[in-house]
Design a protein around this motif. Sequence first.
Motif, PDB file in Angstrom:
ATOM      1  N   GLN A 192     -54.528   4.829  -6.507  1.00 58.00           N
ATOM      2  CA  GLN A 192     -54.358   3.623  -5.968  1.00 58.00           C
ATOM      3  C   GLN A 192     -54.586   2.584  -7.435  1.00 58.00           C
ATOM      4  O   GLN A 192     -54.002   1.218  -6.989  1.00 58.00           O
ATOM      5  N   LYS A 193     -56.247   2.723  -8.007  1.00 56.16           N
ATOM      6  CA  LYS A 193     -56.484   2.059  -8.363  1.00 56.16           C
ATOM      7  C   LYS A 193     -55.581   1.599  -9.540  1.00 56.16           C
ATOM      8  O   LYS A 193     -55.907   0.609 -10.366  1.00 56.16           O
ATOM      9  N   ALA A 194     -55.877   2.946 -10.472  1.00 57.58           N
ATOM     10  CA  ALA A 194     -54.809   3.357 -11.364  1.00 57.58           C
ATOM     11  C   ALA A 194     -53.262   2.612 -11.291  1.00 57.58           C
ATOM     12  O   ALA A 194     -52.575   1.911 -12.293  1.00 57.58           O
ATOM     13  N   ILE A 195     -52.136   2.615 -10.342  1.00 56.21           N
ATOM     14  CA  ILE A 195     -51.286   1.977  -9.881  1.00 56.21           C
ATOM     15  C   ILE A 195     -51.536   0.222 -10.085  1.00 56.21           C
ATOM     16  O   ILE A 195     -50.663   0.299 -10.880  1.00 56.21           O
ATOM     17  N   GLU A 196     -52.669   0.200  -9.053  1.00 56.49           N
ATOM     18  CA  GLU A 196     -52.479  -1.795  -9.486  1.00 56.49           C
ATOM     19  C   GLU A 196     -52.810  -2.041 -11.083  1.00 56.49           C
ATOM     20  O   GLU A 196     -52.288  -3.072 -10.914  1.00 56.49           O
ATOM     21  N   ALA A 197     -53.700  -0.813 -11.968  1.00 55.90           N
ATOM     22  CA  ALA A 197     -53.844  -1.606 -12.816  1.00 55.90           C
ATOM     23  C   ALA A 197     -52.670  -1.857 -13.869  1.00 55.90           C
ATOM     24  O   ALA A 197     -52.784  -2.180 -14.266  1.00 55.90           O
ATOM     25  N   SER A 198     -51.574  -0.892 -13.930  1.00 53.82           N
ATOM     26  CA  SER A 198     -50.410  -0.574 -14.314  1.00 53.82           C
ATOM     27  C   SER A 198     -49.824  -1.482 -13.433  1.00 53.82           C
ATOM     28  O   SER A 198     -48.311  -1.904 -14.335  1.00 53.82           O
ATOM     29  N   ALA A 199     -49.455  -2.330 -12.685  1.00 55.80           N
ATOM     30  CA  ALA A 199     -48.732  -2.646 -11.531  1.00 55.80           C
ATOM     31  C   ALA A 199     -47.073  -2.127 -11.510  1.00 55.80           C
ATOM     32  O   ALA A 199     -45.903  -3.068 -11.704  1.00 55.80           O
ATOM     33  N   ILE A 200     -47.073  -1.131 -11.412  1.00 56.01           N
ATOM     34  CA  ILE A 200     -45.999  -0.533 -11.848  1.00 56.01           C
ATOM     35  C   ILE A 200     -45.563  -0.082  -9.771  1.00 56.01           C
ATOM     36  O   ILE A 200     -46.297  -0.686  -8.938  1.00 56.01           O
ATOM     37  N   ASP A 201     -44.012  -0.383 -10.096  1.00 59.49           N
ATOM     38  CA  ASP A 201     -43.365  -0.221  -7.951  1.00 59.49           C
ATOM     39  C   ASP A 201     -43.992   1.410  -8.277  1.00 59.49           C
ATOM     40  O   ASP A 201     -43.151   2.339  -8.681  1.00 59.49           O
ATOM     41  N   ILE A 202     -44.440   1.325  -7.212  1.00 57.90           N
ATOM     42  CA  ILE A 202     -44.553   2.787  -6.575  1.00 57.90           C
ATOM     43  C   ILE A 202     -43.709   4.580  -6.305  1.00 57.90           C
ATOM     44  O   ILE A 202     -43.771   5.243  -6.171  1.00 57.90           O
ATOM     45  N   GLU A 203     -42.499   3.219  -6.047  1.00 61.04           N
ATOM     46  CA  GLU A 203     -40.939   3.708  -5.830  1.00 61.04           C
ATOM     47  C   GLU A 203     -40.750   4.011  -7.372  1.00 61.04           C
ATOM     48  O   GLU A 203     -39.651   5.595  -6.776  1.00 61.04           O
ATOM     49  N   THR A 204     -40.731   4.019  -8.243  1.00 62.31           N
ATOM     50  CA  THR A 204     -40.552   4.199  -9.733  1.00 62.31           C
ATOM     51  C   THR A 204     -41.297   5.149  -9.973  1.00 62.31           C
ATOM     52  O   THR A 204     -40.847   5.464 -11.167  1.00 62.31           O
ATOM     53  N   LEU A 205     -41.988   6.014  -9.641  1.00 59.59           N
ATOM     54  CA  LEU A 205     -42.905   7.287  -9.977  1.00 59.59           C
ATOM     55  C   LEU A 205     -42.536   8.101 -10.347  1.00 59.59           C
ATOM     56  O   LEU A 205     -41.182   8.446  -8.680  1.00 59.59           O
ATOM     57  N   ASP A 206     -42.024   9.254 -10.801  1.00 57.46           N
ATOM     58  CA  ASP A 206     -41.002  10.157 -11.011  1.00 57.46           C
ATOM     59  C   ASP A 206     -41.556  11.556 -10.623  1.00 57.46           C
ATOM     60  O   ASP A 206     -41.814  12.681  -9.901  1.00 57.46           O
TER      61      ASP A 206
END
Length: 352
Positions: free
Chosen positions: A73-87
Amino acid sequence: MNIKITGTGSYIPNVITKNADFHLHEFKNLDGTRFPHSNEETIKKFKDITGIEERRYLDDNLNASDIAFLAAQKAIEASAIDIETLDYIIVATNYGDVKKGAIQSDTVPSMAARVKYHLRIKNPRCVGYDILFGCPGWIEAMIQAQAFIKCGMAKKCLVIGAESLSRVVDKHDRDSMIFSDGAGAAILEASENGGGILAHESATYSYNEAHYIYFGKSNSPQADPNVRYIKMNGRKIYEFALINVPKAMKSCLEKSGKSIKDLKKVFIHQANEKMDEAILKRFYKLFGEEFPEGVMPMTIQELGNSSVATVPTLLDLVINKQIDKQELKKGDIIMFASVGAGMNVNAIVYEY
């Protein structure tokens, strides 16, 4: 194409266990005989060798997959990515979830599937899997993720290292004092900007070395003979690491095209303070250089050895300036390196 870390996160457990908390333990040898030295002597020698003064354990209600999710969660927040775009979601672990008081590890479904569930990702093309590679697992997962991106199979990957070793240690084994719990995560993405992963190196030495770290019975003859715990041959590991880790690091640095003088930080697996120092001294000696002060951030004194979590946790803490006198600047050349069960060794050279 450059492949870069765009966000990091970590979870440091709340339960602090100090060396003094082991004073009442009944340490035994592998053959079940009582350890010859007093606990005070044993703990003092342990501190002198490993540098560990305390370590972190999970709260009873948490499992490794829970803290993997929290770090993610923290890494995703720091990167500001949309989680649905994770491959891809790749989780490095050794034992999966081991519930407090349980005698079995739980890896069905995989840790990655559990993390994806907790993140509430709907996209079925976000593929999750676990990697078993000993303590170097997170670095190896990063190598795999960058390969996916480089060949066009992915654009964004979430790479996590999470472990709860406190639940697989034998309290009658003095090595139990080394191990701890934790989780670290990073988002790896294709980028048009400079920097990122410059080179990597991996090796598995299993002809004679495969069982230097293994799952074995308790040192106590009174313990349940059907329960297994993490065990290791510390002397063999030390000798192995001093030869093979500097060699892998040297090869990796040479592949990157960078000089030893360019290297600003080495994020090495936090296994044993004396061993890590010896590895770095030998690595620099291969280039005819002295091991410079401040190049090796350390957390083992307070956090112990959390296996796959040590390197990503260390990186996240340095990025967020939570380690005194340690920081990274844009353009810094850094290295990740590790050694662990298998016996596996790996390294990455990275431009921050």
